[in-house]
Design a protein around this motif. Structure first.
Motif, short mmCIF file in Angstrom:
data_model
loop_
_atom_site.label_atom_id
_atom_site.label_comp_id
_atom_site.label_asym_id
_atom_site.label_seq_id
_atom_site.Cartn_x
_atom_site.Cartn_y
_atom_site.Cartn_z
N VAL A 1 64.14 1.67 -0.73
CA VAL A 1 63.94 0.72 0.36
C VAL A 1 64.14 1.41 1.70
CG1 VAL A 1 64.67 -1.22 -1.09
CG2 VAL A 1 66.36 -0.06 0.37
N ASP A 2 63.71 0.73 2.74
CA ASP A 2 63.74 1.30 4.09
C ASP A 2 65.04 0.93 4.80
OD1 ASP A 2 62.83 2.71 6.27
OD2 ASP A 2 61.73 1.00 7.10
N ILE A 3 66.16 1.26 4.16
CA ILE A 3 67.46 0.98 4.77
C ILE A 3 67.87 2.18 5.63
CG2 ILE A 3 68.76 1.87 2.77
CD1 ILE A 3 70.87 -0.31 3.35
N PRO A 4 68.35 1.94 6.85
CA PRO A 4 68.75 3.06 7.70
C PRO A 4 69.86 3.88 7.03
CG PRO A 4 68.60 1.03 8.98
CD PRO A 4 68.47 0.64 7.54
N ALA A 5 69.77 5.19 7.15
CA ALA A 5 70.79 6.06 6.56
C ALA A 5 72.18 5.73 7.10
CB ALA A 5 70.45 7.51 6.83
N ALA A 6 72.24 5.30 8.36
CA ALA A 6 73.52 4.97 8.98
C ALA A 6 74.16 3.73 8.38
CB ALA A 6 73.35 4.79 10.48
N ASN A 7 73.39 2.98 7.60
CA ASN A 7 73.91 1.75 6.98
C ASN A 7 74.48 2.01 5.59
OD1 ASN A 7 72.69 0.70 9.27
ND2 ASN A 7 71.90 -1.10 8.22
N ILE A 8 74.45 3.25 5.15
CA ILE A 8 74.97 3.60 3.82
C ILE A 8 76.28 4.37 4.03
CG2 ILE A 8 74.52 4.83 1.67
CD1 ILE A 8 71.53 4.47 2.24
N HIS A 9 77.35 3.88 3.41
CA HIS A 9 78.69 4.38 3.71
C HIS A 9 79.42 4.83 2.44
CE1 HIS A 9 78.13 2.38 7.66
NE2 HIS A 9 77.62 1.39 6.94
N PRO A 10 79.03 5.96 1.87
CA PRO A 10 79.66 6.42 0.63
C PRO A 10 81.06 6.96 0.86
CG PRO A 10 78.13 8.07 1.40
CD PRO A 10 77.97 6.89 2.33
N MET A 11 81.82 7.03 -0.22
CA MET A 11 83.14 7.66 -0.18
C MET A 11 82.98 9.17 -0.28
SD MET A 11 85.18 5.08 -2.74
CE MET A 11 85.95 3.57 -2.12
N SER A 12 83.75 9.88 0.51
CA SER A 12 83.73 11.34 0.47
C SER A 12 84.42 11.84 -0.79
CB SER A 12 84.42 11.91 1.71
OG SER A 12 84.56 13.31 1.61
N THR A 13 83.79 12.80 -1.46
CA THR A 13 84.40 13.40 -2.65
C THR A 13 84.34 14.94 -2.60
OG1 THR A 13 82.29 13.22 -3.85
CG2 THR A 13 83.87 11.42 -4.13
N ASP A 14 84.20 15.47 -1.40
CA ASP A 14 84.04 16.91 -1.27
C ASP A 14 85.02 17.51 -0.27
OD1 ASP A 14 83.01 15.87 1.05
OD2 ASP A 14 81.03 16.79 0.86
N GLY A 15 86.15 16.83 -0.07
CA GLY A 15 87.13 17.32 0.88
C GLY A 15 88.21 18.17 0.23
N GLU A 16 89.37 18.24 0.87
CA GLU A 16 90.44 19.10 0.40
C GLU A 16 91.05 18.60 -0.90
OE1 GLU A 16 93.35 19.41 3.46
OE2 GLU A 16 91.94 20.13 4.97
N SER A 17 91.11 17.28 -1.07
CA SER A 17 91.75 16.70 -2.24
C SER A 17 91.39 15.23 -2.33
CB SER A 17 93.28 16.82 -2.12
OG SER A 17 93.76 15.99 -1.07
N PRO A 18 91.58 14.59 -3.50
CA PRO A 18 91.35 13.15 -3.59
C PRO A 18 92.18 12.37 -2.57
CG PRO A 18 91.53 14.09 -5.79
CD PRO A 18 91.90 15.18 -4.83
N ALA A 19 93.43 12.74 -2.38
CA ALA A 19 94.28 12.03 -1.43
C ALA A 19 93.73 12.16 0.00
CB ALA A 19 95.71 12.55 -1.49
N ALA A 20 93.27 13.35 0.36
CA ALA A 20 92.72 13.56 1.69
C ALA A 20 91.44 12.76 1.88
CB ALA A 20 92.46 15.05 1.93
N ASP A 21 90.60 12.72 0.85
CA ASP A 21 89.35 11.97 0.95
C ASP A 21 89.60 10.46 0.95
OD1 ASP A 21 87.41 13.92 1.32
OD2 ASP A 21 87.23 14.35 -0.81
N ALA A 22 90.61 10.02 0.22
CA ALA A 22 90.96 8.59 0.26
C ALA A 22 91.43 8.20 1.66
CB ALA A 22 92.05 8.29 -0.77
N GLN A 23 92.26 9.05 2.28
CA GLN A 23 92.72 8.76 3.64
C GLN A 23 91.55 8.81 4.62
OE1 GLN A 23 95.97 7.89 4.73
NE2 GLN A 23 94.63 7.30 6.43
N LYS A 24 90.64 9.75 4.42
CA LYS A 24 89.45 9.86 5.29
C LYS A 24 88.63 8.58 5.24
CE LYS A 24 85.28 12.71 5.88
NZ LYS A 24 84.55 13.90 5.35
N HIS A 25 88.44 8.02 4.04
CA HIS A 25 87.63 6.81 3.93
C HIS A 25 88.41 5.60 4.45
CE1 HIS A 25 83.93 4.97 2.64
NE2 HIS A 25 84.58 4.04 1.96
N ASP A 26 89.71 5.60 4.25
CA ASP A 26 90.55 4.54 4.83
C ASP A 26 90.37 4.51 6.34
OD1 ASP A 26 93.09 3.32 5.96
OD2 ASP A 26 93.55 3.09 3.82
N ASP A 27 90.47 5.67 6.97
CA ASP A 27 90.29 5.77 8.42
C ASP A 27 88.88 5.34 8.83
OD1 ASP A 27 92.87 6.79 8.56
OD2 ASP A 27 92.22 8.88 8.69
#
Length: 240
Positions: free
Chosen positions: A93-119
């Motif tokens: 579909v023609d949904i703007p890329a900016a409207n898709i908000h996935p969780m990061s899974t490529d950071g320093e650690s799961p805890a860091a990525d969880a905090q990143k998505h929380d923020d």
């Protein structure tokens, strides 16, 4: 909490009814608030729902897509919830890329990525620490062990009361997951449940008394609407 439980004849009817409910909630959110925020579930049950949504002509610029949980794997991994939803729906579909908000899974650690998505969620929804945003729709499933999102029995994630996002744990495998309080601030939570293997878990989730640490889906008591949409195989013993 406004709770509705419906047992549909089969999986096809379950998906058809879930599509009706989701579209109704989307339309109400856009009408009332100018946009719709929806958090997706993983697993096999909702995939045909996403495929059905992809076939519709919706105001994609007003729909923002999140995920309730994510396996800690790369975004292109076969086990990724994001990958499944993109293939079934979002890439079609023609949904703007900016409207898709996935969780990061490529950071320093799961805890860091969880905090990143929380923020990230706090910034997107403009809420301060200690406050919770109100997503319009959160889709959930349950496992045979009564987990939901990545809130697994007797794990630390169940104790989180002041976070939006935390680390879930399944047999030592980390996940990123919404917390129960974040889910409970939603305008509408919709459980989609199929299959006879879910009957024992549902019996405990719907019991008058049972331990929420053992059956985590019992923690989900949203301020808004709560829908349980079940196929006959899953829900037959709950019918009056």
């Amino acid at each position: 909490m406004n709770k509705t439980v419906e047992v549909l004849p089969d999986k096809e009817a379950l998906i058809a009814r879930s599509l009706e409910v989701v579209l109704s909630q989307m339309q109400a959110a856009i009408s009332e608030r100018g946009q719709c925020t929806i958090a997706l579930a993983g697993g096999g049950t909702p995939k045909p729902l996403y495929e059905a949504i992809a076939s519709l002509d919706l105001p994609w610029d007003k729909i923002h897509v999140f995920w309730g949980d994510e396996r800690y794997v790369p975004a292109d991994h076969p086990d990724s919830n994001q990958r499944m939803a993109r293939h079934a729906w979002l890439d079609k579909v023609d949904i703007p890329a900016a409207n898709i908000h996935p969780m990061s899974t490529d950071g320093e650690s799961p805890a860091a990525d969880a905090q990143k998505h929380d923020d990230y969620l706090r910034e997107f929804f403009k809420v301060a620490v200690g406050e919770f945003p109100h997503l319009d729709i959160i889709l959930l499933g349950i496992g045979d062990d009564a987990h939901t999102a990545s809130l697994f029995p007797h794990t630390d994630a169940l104790q989180m009361t002041d976070r939006l996002v935390t680390v879930g744990n399944k047999d030592g495998q980390p996940r990123i997951t919404f917390t129960a309080p974040l889910i409970n601030h939603a305008h509408c939570v919709i459980f989609l449940v199929a299959g006879a293997s879910k009957q024992p878990a549902l019996a405990q989730i719907f019991a008058d008394e049972a331990d929420a640490m053992t059956y985590p889906a019992r923690l989900i008591k949203p301020q808004g609407e709560l829908w349980w949409l079940l196929d006959e195989a899953a829900g037959q013993k709950l019918k009056k």
